[in-house]
Write an enzyme that holds these catalytic residues in place. Structure first.
Site, PDB file in Angstrom:
ATOM      1  CG  ASP A   1      -6.593  -1.096   1.499  1.00 27.87           C
ATOM      2  OD1 ASP A   1      -6.988  -2.118   2.096  1.00 27.87           O
ATOM      3  OD2 ASP A   1      -6.551   0.024   2.026  1.00 27.87           O
TER       4      ASP A   1
ATOM      5  NE  ARG B   1      -1.955  -0.823   3.695  1.00 27.86           N
ATOM      6  CZ  ARG B   1      -2.354  -0.494   4.896  1.00 27.86           C
ATOM      7  NH1 ARG B   1      -3.608  -0.186   5.109  1.00 27.86           N
ATOM      8  NH2 ARG B   1      -1.512  -0.492   5.917  1.00 27.86           N
TER       9      ARG B   1
ATOM     10  CE1 TYR C   1      -3.409  -9.372  14.145  1.00 25.70           C
ATOM     11  CE2 TYR C   1      -2.919 -10.562  16.166  1.00 25.70           C
ATOM     12  CZ  TYR C   1      -2.589 -10.215  14.874  1.00 25.70           C
ATOM     13  OH  TYR C   1      -1.441 -10.727  14.301  1.00 25.70           O
TER      14      TYR C   1
ATOM     15  CE  LYS D   1      -3.687 -12.031  11.990  1.00 24.72           C
ATOM     16  NZ  LYS D   1      -3.379 -11.995  10.543  1.00 24.72           N
TER      17      LYS D   1
ATOM     18  N   GLY E   1      -1.922  -7.935   7.392  1.00 24.66           N
ATOM     19  CA  GLY E   1      -2.602  -7.899   8.682  1.00 24.66           C
ATOM     20  C   GLY E   1      -2.316  -6.609   9.404  1.00 24.66           C
TER      21      GLY E   1
HETATM   22  P1  NDP Z   1       3.958  -5.629   9.601  1.00 26.73           P
HETATM   23  O1  NDP Z   1       3.196  -4.634  10.385  1.00 26.73           O
HETATM   24  O2  NDP Z   1       5.436  -5.589   9.540  1.00 26.73           O
HETATM   25  O3  NDP Z   1       3.396  -5.714   8.094  1.00 26.73           O
HETATM   26  C1  NDP Z   1       2.017  -5.790   7.858  1.00 26.73           C
HETATM   27  C2  NDP Z   1       1.816  -5.946   6.377  1.00 26.73           C
HETATM   28  O4  NDP Z   1       0.402  -5.997   6.105  1.00 26.73           O
HETATM   29  C3  NDP Z   1       2.376  -4.745   5.609  1.00 26.73           C
HETATM   30  O5  NDP Z   1       2.877  -5.186   4.382  1.00 26.73           O
HETATM   31  C4  NDP Z   1       1.129  -3.896   5.407  1.00 26.73           C
HETATM   32  O6  NDP Z   1       1.189  -3.045   4.287  1.00 26.73           O
HETATM   33  C5  NDP Z   1       0.096  -4.983   5.163  1.00 26.73           C
HETATM   34  N1  NDP Z   1      -1.251  -4.456   5.340  1.00 26.73           N
HETATM   35  C6  NDP Z   1      -1.837  -4.000   6.463  1.00 26.73           C
HETATM   36  N2  NDP Z   1      -3.092  -3.597   6.197  1.00 26.73           N
HETATM   37  C7  NDP Z   1      -3.290  -3.820   4.871  1.00 26.73           C
HETATM   38  C8  NDP Z   1      -4.370  -3.628   3.988  1.00 26.73           C
HETATM   39  N3  NDP Z   1      -5.546  -3.106   4.390  1.00 26.73           N
HETATM   40  N4  NDP Z   1      -4.221  -3.958   2.684  1.00 26.73           N
HETATM   41  C9  NDP Z   1      -3.067  -4.477   2.245  1.00 26.73           C
HETATM   42  N5  NDP Z   1      -2.004  -4.688   3.021  1.00 26.73           N
HETATM   43  C10 NDP Z   1      -2.118  -4.361   4.327  1.00 26.73           C
HETATM   44  O7  NDP Z   1       3.473  -7.019  10.184  1.00 26.73           O
HETATM   45  P2  NDP Z   1       4.095  -8.459  10.191  1.00 26.73           P
HETATM   46  O8  NDP Z   1       4.985  -8.680   9.048  1.00 26.73           O
HETATM   47  O9  NDP Z   1       4.569  -8.708  11.558  1.00 26.73           O
HETATM   48  O10 NDP Z   1       2.741  -9.287  10.016  1.00 26.73           O
HETATM   49  C11 NDP Z   1       2.455 -10.112   8.909  1.00 26.73           C
HETATM   50  C12 NDP Z   1       1.320 -11.036   9.307  1.00 26.73           C
HETATM   51  O11 NDP Z   1       1.732 -11.836  10.411  1.00 26.73           O
HETATM   52  C13 NDP Z   1       0.073 -10.286   9.761  1.00 26.73           C
HETATM   53  O12 NDP Z   1      -1.075 -10.960   9.296  1.00 26.73           O
HETATM   54  C14 NDP Z   1       0.169 -10.360  11.259  1.00 26.73           C
HETATM   55  O13 NDP Z   1      -1.088 -10.244  11.848  1.00 26.73           O
HETATM   56  C15 NDP Z   1       0.791 -11.720  11.452  1.00 26.73           C
HETATM   57  N6  NDP Z   1       1.453 -11.931  12.731  1.00 26.73           N
HETATM   58  C16 NDP Z   1       2.530 -11.147  13.120  1.00 26.73           C
HETATM   59  C17 NDP Z   1       3.122 -11.382  14.348  1.00 26.73           C
HETATM   60  C18 NDP Z   1       4.294 -10.583  14.841  1.00 26.73           C
HETATM   61  O14 NDP Z   1       4.664 -10.723  16.015  1.00 26.73           O
HETATM   62  N7  NDP Z   1       4.929  -9.764  14.020  1.00 26.73           N
HETATM   63  C19 NDP Z   1       2.641 -12.444  15.245  1.00 26.73           C
HETATM   64  C20 NDP Z   1       1.540 -13.195  14.729  1.00 26.73           C
HETATM   65  C21 NDP Z   1       0.978 -12.938  13.525  1.00 26.73           C
HETATM   66  P3  NDP Z   1       1.633  -1.487   4.487  1.00 26.73           P
HETATM   67  O15 NDP Z   1       3.131  -1.484   4.533  1.00 26.73           O
HETATM   68  O16 NDP Z   1       1.083  -0.851   3.293  1.00 26.73           O
HETATM   69  O17 NDP Z   1       1.021  -1.027   5.776  1.00 26.73           O
END
Ligand code: NDP
Length: 246
Positions: free
Chosen positions: A60, A38, A152, A156, A89
């Site tokens: 998005d 995004r 959340y 999930k 997420g």
């Molecule tokens: P980050 O916050 O580093 O990255 C989140 C990603 O999701 C980004 O690429 C963001 O894009 C994208 N995103 C968020 N909202 C939207 C949307 N509406 N449309 C498209 N893209 C979107 O998180 P993580 O890498 O840590 O998380 C990745 C996944 O792992 C998620 O589903 C999270 O819930 C899950 N997770 C993470 C944990 C952790 O401790 N890190 C633990 C358990 C699960 P943009 O850059 O544009 O915001």
């Protein structure tokens, strides 16, 4: 991997964190990878100017039209999507008594309905091809719960019911849908936690450390690989033991 065996892989939220690690792993194995972003383009796409086997498309996941357009671009560049990783997420933590309806529904819209949008779009092509691999990125919070995360955790946990229902719909076809449930993983999302939240999560993680995005990518690539065809509707924890059977 040859051009003929390279798969068209689609990773949502692939510009940073866990999604980028997953995308890099597929690209390194020779697959053709589309990531959605995004805000900022992932470094790979900037370096290669969207050439070769790494394509970044703006999308998005809360917008069905953007999802459809992103798939069209992926299909035009890399062919029908054979592997989907619904990773995008977001959190909006707040105790229930203070949570607004918008806090709740926006988190559901991104984490759960977003996965529905991309899975539905991908499954159409997979049914035509007779083959496909879907992995949904959930969280330990889905099964364990976490204070401040009713939105959340509900989203999930919804992914688990979604994957198990889709698994039954797909039946004997060679299309699988599984869930990976990471624990606390070193990304921007975990860096946003307060020191107290972080300490408490580490206290209940037998491994005594955060996971890495690459460790989550290992599980995802295995589930999409040739030796995982009989793993269906499963929830695979990558959490250092934090979930302990939940
Ligand atoms: P980050 O916050 O580093 O990255 C989140 C990603 O999701 C980004 O690429 C963001 O894009 C994208 N995103 C968020 N909202 C939207 C949307 N509406 N449309 C498209 N893209 C979107 O998180 P993580 O890498 O840590 O998380 C990745 C996944 O792992 C998620 O589903 C999270 O819930 C899950 N997770 C993470 C944990 C952790 O401790 N890190 C633990 C358990 C699960 P943009 O850059 O544009 O915001």
């Amino acid at each position: 991997m040859t051009q003929a065996t390279a798969r068209s892989v689609f990773v949502t939220g692939g510009n940073r964190g866990i999604g980028l690690a997953i995308a890099r792993r597929f690209a390194a194995a020779g697959d053709r990878v589309t990531v959605t972003y995004r805000g900022e383009m992932p470094p790979e796409a900037e370096n290669t100017e969207n050439s070769g086997n790494f394509l970044a498309v703006r999308c998005d996941v809360t917008d069905s039209q953007q999802v459809d357009q992103a798939f069209k671009e992926a299909e035009a560049a890399h062919g029908p999507v054979g592997v989907l990783v619904a990773n995008a997420g977001a959190t909006h933590d707040r105790l229930l008594v203070r949570m607004t309806e918008a806090d709740f529904t926006s988190v559901i819209d991104t984490n759960l309905t977003g996965a529905f949008r991309v899975a539905q779009r991908a499954v159409r092509g997979m049914l035509r091809a007779g083959h496909g691999r879907i992995v949904l990125i959930s969280s330990t919070a889905a099964l364990h719960g976490a204070p401040g995360q009713t939105n959340y955790a509900a989203a999930k946990a919804g992914l688990v019911g979604f994957a198990r229902s889709l698994t039954q719909e797909l039946g004997p076809r060679d299309i699988t849908c599984n869930v990976v449930a990471p624990g606390l993983t070193e990304t921007d999302m975990s860096r946003a936690l307060t020191p107290e939240q972080r300490r408490e999560l580490l206290r209940t993680t037998p491994a005594g450390r955060l996971g890495t995005p690459e460790e989550v990518a290992d599980a995802v690539t295995f589930l999409t690989g040739p030796r995982a065809g009989y793993i269906r509707g499963a929830v695979i924890p990558v959490d250092g033991g934090a979930g302990l059977g939940h």
